[in-house]
Design an enzyme around this catalytic site. Structure first.
Site, PDB file in Angstrom:
ATOM      1  N   HIS A   8      54.477 -10.224  29.122  1.00 36.33           N
ATOM      2  CA  HIS A   8      55.060 -11.510  28.864  1.00 36.33           C
ATOM      3  C   HIS A   8      54.242 -12.575  27.951  1.00 36.33           C
ATOM      4  O   HIS A   8      55.770 -13.392  27.261  1.00 36.33           O
ATOM      5  CB  HIS A   8      54.862 -12.429  30.118  1.00 36.33           C
ATOM      6  CG  HIS A   8      55.509 -11.897  31.509  1.00 36.33           C
ATOM      7  ND1 HIS A   8      56.413 -12.391  32.140  1.00 36.33           N
ATOM      8  CD2 HIS A   8      55.055 -10.298  32.207  1.00 36.33           C
ATOM      9  CE1 HIS A   8      56.871 -11.301  33.548  1.00 36.33           C
ATOM     10  NE2 HIS A   8      56.114 -10.017  33.384  1.00 36.33           N
TER      11      HIS A   8
ATOM     12  N   ASP B  17      56.418 -19.410  32.592  1.00 38.54           N
ATOM     13  CA  ASP B  17      57.094 -17.796  32.389  1.00 38.54           C
ATOM     14  C   ASP B  17      57.558 -18.016  34.725  1.00 38.54           C
ATOM     15  O   ASP B  17      57.947 -18.833  35.324  1.00 38.54           O
ATOM     16  CB  ASP B  17      55.811 -16.980  33.121  1.00 38.54           C
ATOM     17  CG  ASP B  17      56.492 -15.939  32.744  1.00 38.54           C
ATOM     18  OD1 ASP B  17      57.589 -15.643  32.787  1.00 38.54           O
ATOM     19  OD2 ASP B  17      55.415 -14.668  32.474  1.00 38.54           O
TER      20      ASP B  17
END
Length: 467
Positions: free
Chosen positions: A16, A122
């Site tokens: 990520h 995120d």
């Protein structure tokens, strides 16, 4: 003069963090008034993250990193049924710590005349919207996966308002999801949606999406025209910006990668004919059973293609490979541990990719024009596989709904057939489509392209002045 700051909060894993860093670079490249602060939380099992951050920090002069202190009371991964519920719990517990850091950033930057224009978080960090609300900051989501996944989350929030039950594993239910051309089998939904705590975490996240000021997806109109267009026409959902594909073309070495072995692999590839090697890699979290390792090995023997197989030591013992396998494939195939995936996919010798269908891997393969054989393992990879095979016609199907902890055996003949199809360079419709998409998405990220324009629009919406 740089006078605008964005605070990024990624999920603390390399998979990520990499697209977050690359997106930061793209933003700064398109508008040098912007600078970025990235807050790094701690997550169980990600001890190598510090090493990775140190390796890239010096190459990102306009990005600074701030470590969030470790939690005093940490949840344990074994205390939940799903990884997703565990991560959600960790993020929620970090809210007070992150709030304090953001307040300190606001105070210190105000003294320098720098304005913080928003939080960019995120997918799993959506609970951080509480921080944005508390201090009246705009709140954006950078979704490191595709627009189809976002459509599924939009559908989930709507379904939950009518039906709060978890999905049933191995059912034959077909779902009509706006943003998808075809009915979606429930069997390809993320694994978390089949267990109570995972379903609850996903529903909370799906609802929080609707409260964002905007959502950025790591995809493009060229890859997902139907889904992206669906969101462009949505009146009752946050603005969606298709800013991808975003990945690190230079690909910093993984902390556990053996650089000497890397040189050996690249030298071996240099000696192979163009598009003659099939690359097999199943991501950093998949653990293949010995029986599957045997079937893959048999499949590679049967198909007779050159191969490069990323198989880590912890996944395999000598007994897992068929007796004499390494001798029989000597010169034709190589087995490695950690592999420099971007460099491998960029190499002219690689003609196909057997993949777990993580979205980072998919966008890398599309960028370099390497067609995929789908073998999903965990998380949302089954949905990615369905998207690539059925919706977009950009991959060859081996499996769509395989899950790493299932007892299902994928046999050698299935593997051989899929590899033969993806490696066929004559009359291969999928290969031609992937090559066409490769050219389109490379144009999309340049000035005048759709993804470049989407980033420009995001900058304008955040700052209020065109780049």
């Amino acid at each position: 003069m740089r006078n605008v700051e964005l605070i990024f909060i990624p999920t603390p894993t390399v998979g990520h963090l990499v697209p977050f860093l690359e997106f930061a670079r793209r933003l700064i490249e398109q508008d040098d008034r912007i600078r970025i602060t990235i807050l790094l939380m701690k997550l169980q099992g990600q001890s190598h993250l510090d090493t990775y951050v140190k390796s890239i920090a010096s190459s990102q002069p306009f990005v600074r990193f701030i470590d969030v202190p470790e939690l005093e009371e940490k949840p344990t991964l074994g205390s939940t049924q799903s990884v997703e519920a565990y991560v959600y719990d960790v993020i929620e517990r970090n809210i007070p710590l992150v709030r304090n850091i953001v307040m300190d950033i606001l105070t210190s930057l105000a003294l320098d005349g720098v304005k913080v224009k928003g939080l960019v978080v995120d997918f799993f960090c959506l609970p951080m919207i509480d921080v944005a609300k508390d201090i009246s900051l705009p709140f954006y989501v950078f979704l490191t996966t595709n627009s189809g996944f976002l459509a599924m989350m939009q559908y989930l929030a709507d379904r939950h308002s009518r039906d709060t039950s978890v999905f049933v594993r191995n059912s034959e239910e077909m779902l009509s999801i706006p943003g998808f051309v075809n009915p979606v089998p429930a069997n390809v939904l993320p694994s978390a949606l089949f267990v109570e705590d995972g379903y609850d975490a996903y529903v909370k996240l799906a609802i929080l999406f609707t409260k964002a000021n905007g959502i950025l997806v790591n995809s493009s109109f060229d890859i997902e025209p139907y889904s992206v267009n669906h969101f462009l026409q949505e009146q009752n959902y946050p603005s969606v910006y298709a800013v991808g594909p975003i990945f690190d073309l230079k690909a910093q070495p993984h902390p556990e990668q053996d650089l000497t072995r890397r040189d050996e692999l690249m030298k071996w590839l240099d000696d192979q004919p163009e598009a003659s090697v099939v690359f097999l890699c199943f991501g950093s979290m998949a653990r293949l059973r010995g029986s599957l390792v045997k079937e893959i090995a048999h499949g590679l023997e049967l198909c007779q293609y050159r191969f490069l197989w990323s198989l880590r030591k912890e996944e395999v013992t000598k007994d897992d490979l068929p007796e004499g396998f390494l001798d029989r494939v000597d010169g034709r195939g190589m087995i490695c541990g950690w592999s420099p995936q971007v460099e491998i996919l960029a190499h002219k010798a690689v003609g196909g990719f057997v993949s777990h269908c993580g979205w980072n891997s998919i966008v890398e393969s599309l960028w370099f024009g390497v067609p995929i054989v789908t073998w999903p393992m965990y998380a949302e990879q089954q949905l990615n596989a369905f998207l690539m095979v059925k919706e977009l016609k950009l991959a060859v199907e081996l499996k769509l709904d395989y899950r790493v902890h299932s007892d299902e055996i994928v046999n050698a003949n299935e593997i051989e057939t899929a590899i033969r199809y993806v490696m066929d360079t004559d009359n291969n419709v999928v290969r031609k489509r992937v090559m066409d998409i490769s050219q389109m998405i490379q144009r999309a990220t340049k000035n005048g392209g759709s993804s470049f324009a989407a980033i420009e629009k995001f900058i304008y919406d955040v700052i209020g002045i065109k780049p």
